[in-house]
Design an enzyme around this catalytic site. Structure first.
Site, short mmCIF file in Angstrom:
data_model
loop_
_atom_site.label_atom_id
_atom_site.label_comp_id
_atom_site.label_asym_id
_atom_site.label_seq_id
_atom_site.Cartn_x
_atom_site.Cartn_y
_atom_site.Cartn_z
CB SER A 297 4.68 58.84 49.28
OG SER A 297 4.18 58.55 50.58
CE LYS A 352 7.17 56.36 48.13
NZ LYS A 352 7.25 54.97 48.54
CG HIS A 355 8.47 59.05 52.07
ND1 HIS A 355 7.78 57.85 52.18
CD2 HIS A 355 7.54 60.03 52.26
CE1 HIS A 355 6.51 58.09 52.42
NE2 HIS A 355 6.34 59.40 52.46
CG ASN A 356 9.04 54.08 51.44
OD1 ASN A 356 8.44 55.14 51.27
ND2 ASN A 356 8.81 53.02 50.69
CD GLU A 359 5.75 54.42 55.05
OE1 GLU A 359 5.48 53.21 54.90
OE2 GLU A 359 5.74 55.24 54.10
#
Length: 628
Positions: A297, A352, A355-356, A359
């Site tokens: 990222s 990940k 995480h997105n 986000e």
């Protein structure tokens, strides 16, 4: 500036290590040291009396050689001769300098070496100790093996060519992220090879032109031929795939396999689905190829100056690429790399993915804040100034870039006013929403942010509906502190839900996840870095549920009146605030001691005989009623 390297020449006594080291030292014009010269007298006396050394005897000697290597590496390359027969010995010699060590194994048969050993004079080690060395030898997995049957000059030539020509890390795919990571690795002193396919007439000489464009790539080897690219790498080969997730990744793996060797490592640095990562891991394992799924990222700039990196897979395999990933990662407040081993299988890509998802929500919340501040009569510059004032209490990467976006002009107008209001996505929000449903975790904000994007994409239908429903948002009259408080409230709920989803996945898939470490590597280099993430590091050391922490509870209590006010005013004034609204709806549902789920369970029992439990039955027994 290139990193210096130490060449360890290893093998059983009598294989010719010192002879080869002397010749190689002259050819490469670098100093060499014979490990035997650094044995303490107690070791020499023991071997002279015909008694083999044990691990305790060797430990101090190996530490001394490791310290010697570290001192030499400060100024130059060097060669060190050491038998290094066991893996544990080599680990001591490697300690702290893994990415600067090259291993050369001089190998030969027992009879071949015994003949040589018997011809030596005035050496403290007798030939009757040779068998103990062969018994002790654990063949290295990542060394360049040379047969001592060759003459010394040919051996030295082979070693020199290997050291000079072979790259230590390969990048496959030179898109935006691939190019940035390649430059980052080169800037850290690693010798790399890069590959990009060629399409006649459209994409030609991509790798070569990329190398020519940047000074730091001077020693980089550039290829458009897969076999040549693979053969340019030291073994075990370390190849990072920076290609589009999905079928393309599988096609690339298929193309690479014929040229790979047992023990080589493929690293998927794309946004792959974590379930596919597990499948690829199993498939490649059957072919003796190692596979690591790595979440990266930070975007183009982060990949260049230091991203947040989330690797998952076999830990021993990860340790072979750890020096490269940690070197290029961003650094946290304590100068530690924002890269940590996540766990087994597809855990790196799962983290990940979440995480997105977090986000997605952070972006949606800022979009909703923008809508609210705009409805309060502010233009983009004024909104940017308001957000700038929020940095003292709620700073984050996304807040910072939103301020820059709002200030960008295009002619006499702000550029943001000219951008079509259709938000795209690349699938990770969709995957996160599916995962939260499969795992039974209530990550409702991620789903809301995803569906807000989907709704935005129906631009033509929205234009028609805006004319026919006559829903016209009116101006808002809110206190700016209330808007900030509502934003902070929703962000806390977002982080709770995202982290909880990771925790549930860890339990379900038996991944041993360190949530505090995950928060730490998200404090720099990544899209969701923020001051709040820093606050979460110590909190997550005590519990995976941040809503149990007194500090968080008190914050939410203090902020809740503001979000109640902001959300209610948005609804009354027909203004969309899906994630702000969902955050308060979630906490209301989460904190209620007696919910309406009893009605749902009664309905399920009525039409499907799904049974229910009674509050006046402490046994936990399930009941069924004939409701007719």
């Amino acid at each position: 500036m290139n990193l210096n390297n130490v060449i360890f020449i290893m093998g059983v006594s009598g294989c010719g290590k010192s002879t080869i080291a002397q010749l190689l030292s002259k050819k490469l014009d670098i100093p060499f040291f014979d490990g035997d010269d650094f044995h303490p007298q107690s070791n020499i006396d023991k071997m002279s009396s015909g008694v083999p050394l044990n691990d305790d005897d060797r430990h101090g000697w190996l530490v001394t050689l490791n310290e010697l290597a570290k001192r030499q590496l400060e100024d130059s390359n060097c060669i060190i001769v050491c038998s290094a027969l066991k893996k544990s010995y080599r680990e001591i010699l490697n300690r702290g300098i893994q990415n600067q060590v090259k291993w050369i194994h001089l190998a030969g048969s027992f009879d071949q070496i015994l003949g040589r050993l018997n011809k030596r004079e005035n050496h403290f080690m007798s030939s009757n100790l040779l068998q103990s060395q062969f018994d002790t030898l654990e063949a290295p997995e990542n060394a360049f093996v040379v047969n001592i049957g060759l003459n010394p000059e040919d051996i030295v030539e082979k070693i020199a060519n290997k050291i000079k020509m072979k790259s230590e890390f390969g990048l496959f795919g030179l898109g935006v992220m691939g190019k940035s990571l390649s430059r980052n690795l080169a800037q850290k002193g690693f010798k790399i090879s890069v590959f990009n396919r060629e399409e006649k007439g459209t994409e030609e000489d991509v790798a070569i032109n990329f190398k020519k464009a940047y000074k730091e790539l001077e020693t980089t080897q550039a290829y458009s031929d897969i076999e040549a690219f693979v053969n340019s790498l030291q073994t075990p080969r370390r190849i990072m795939l920076m290609v589009n997730a999905g079928k393309i990744t599988d096609l690339v793996i298929k193309d690479l396999i014929p040229f790979l060797s047992d023990g080589d490592i493929l690293i998927d640095g794309g946004n792959s689905n974590y379930l596919k990562t597990k499948d690829r891991y199993d498939y490649l394992k059957s072919k003796q190829i190692n596979f690591i799924g790595v979440g990266v990222s930070g975007g183009e700039q982060g990949a260049l100056i230091g991203p947040s990196i989330m690797p998952g897979g076999n830990k021993e395999t990860y340790n072979l690429i750890k020096p490269y990933l940690e070197s290029i990662a961003a650094k946290d407040a304590n100068n530690l790399p924002c890269c940590t081993y996540i766990g087994e299988e597809g855990s790196g890509h799962f983290v990940k993915m979440v995480h997105n998802g977090i986000e997605y929500v952070e972006m949606q919340l800022l979009a909703e804040v923008y809508t609210i501040l705009k409805a309060m009569g502010n233009n983009p510059d004024e909104i940017a100034n308001i957000l700038e004032s929020w940095k003292a209490e709620a700073d984050s990467y996304l807040l910072g870039i939103t301020i820059d976006i709002l200030r960008k002009k295009d002619g006499d107008d702000w550029l943001v006013n000219k951008i079509v209001d259709k938000a795209g996505n690349k699938g990770t929000g969709n995957w996160t929403t599916i995962a939260t449903a499969q795992l039974g975790a209530p990550s409702t904000l991620i789903a809301s942010a995803l569906f807000a994007r989907y709704t935005s994409f129906y631009k033509e239908e929205r234009l028609w509906a805006s004319k026919n429903f006559n829903i016209n948002p009116s101006s808002l009259h809110l206190d700016l502190q209330d808007v900030l408080n509502a934003y902070q409230f929703a962000r806390i709920i977002n982080h709770y839900q995202g982290i909880k989803l990771i925790s549930e996945a860890g339990r379900t898939y038996n991944w041993e996840l360190n949530l505090s470490e995950i928060a730490r590597i998200w404090t720099n280099g990544c899209i969701i870095k923020s001051d709040f993430m820093v606050e979460l590091i110590p909190i997550l050391k005590t519990d995976d549920n941040i809503l149990k922490h007194a500090t968080i509870i008190n914050k939410l209590k203090a902020l809740k009146p503001s979000i109640n006010k902001v959300v209610s005013q948005c609804i009354l004034n027909e203004l969309t605030a899906s994630c702000l609204s969902e955050s308060v709806n979630f906490l209301n549902a989460y904190t209620i001691s007696n919910s309406s789920a009893n009605i749902i369970q009664a309905q399920r029992d009525y039409f499907g005989a799904h049974t229910y439990q009674r509050i006046d039955d402490d046994t936990g027994k399930f009941h069924h009623t004939n409701w007719n």
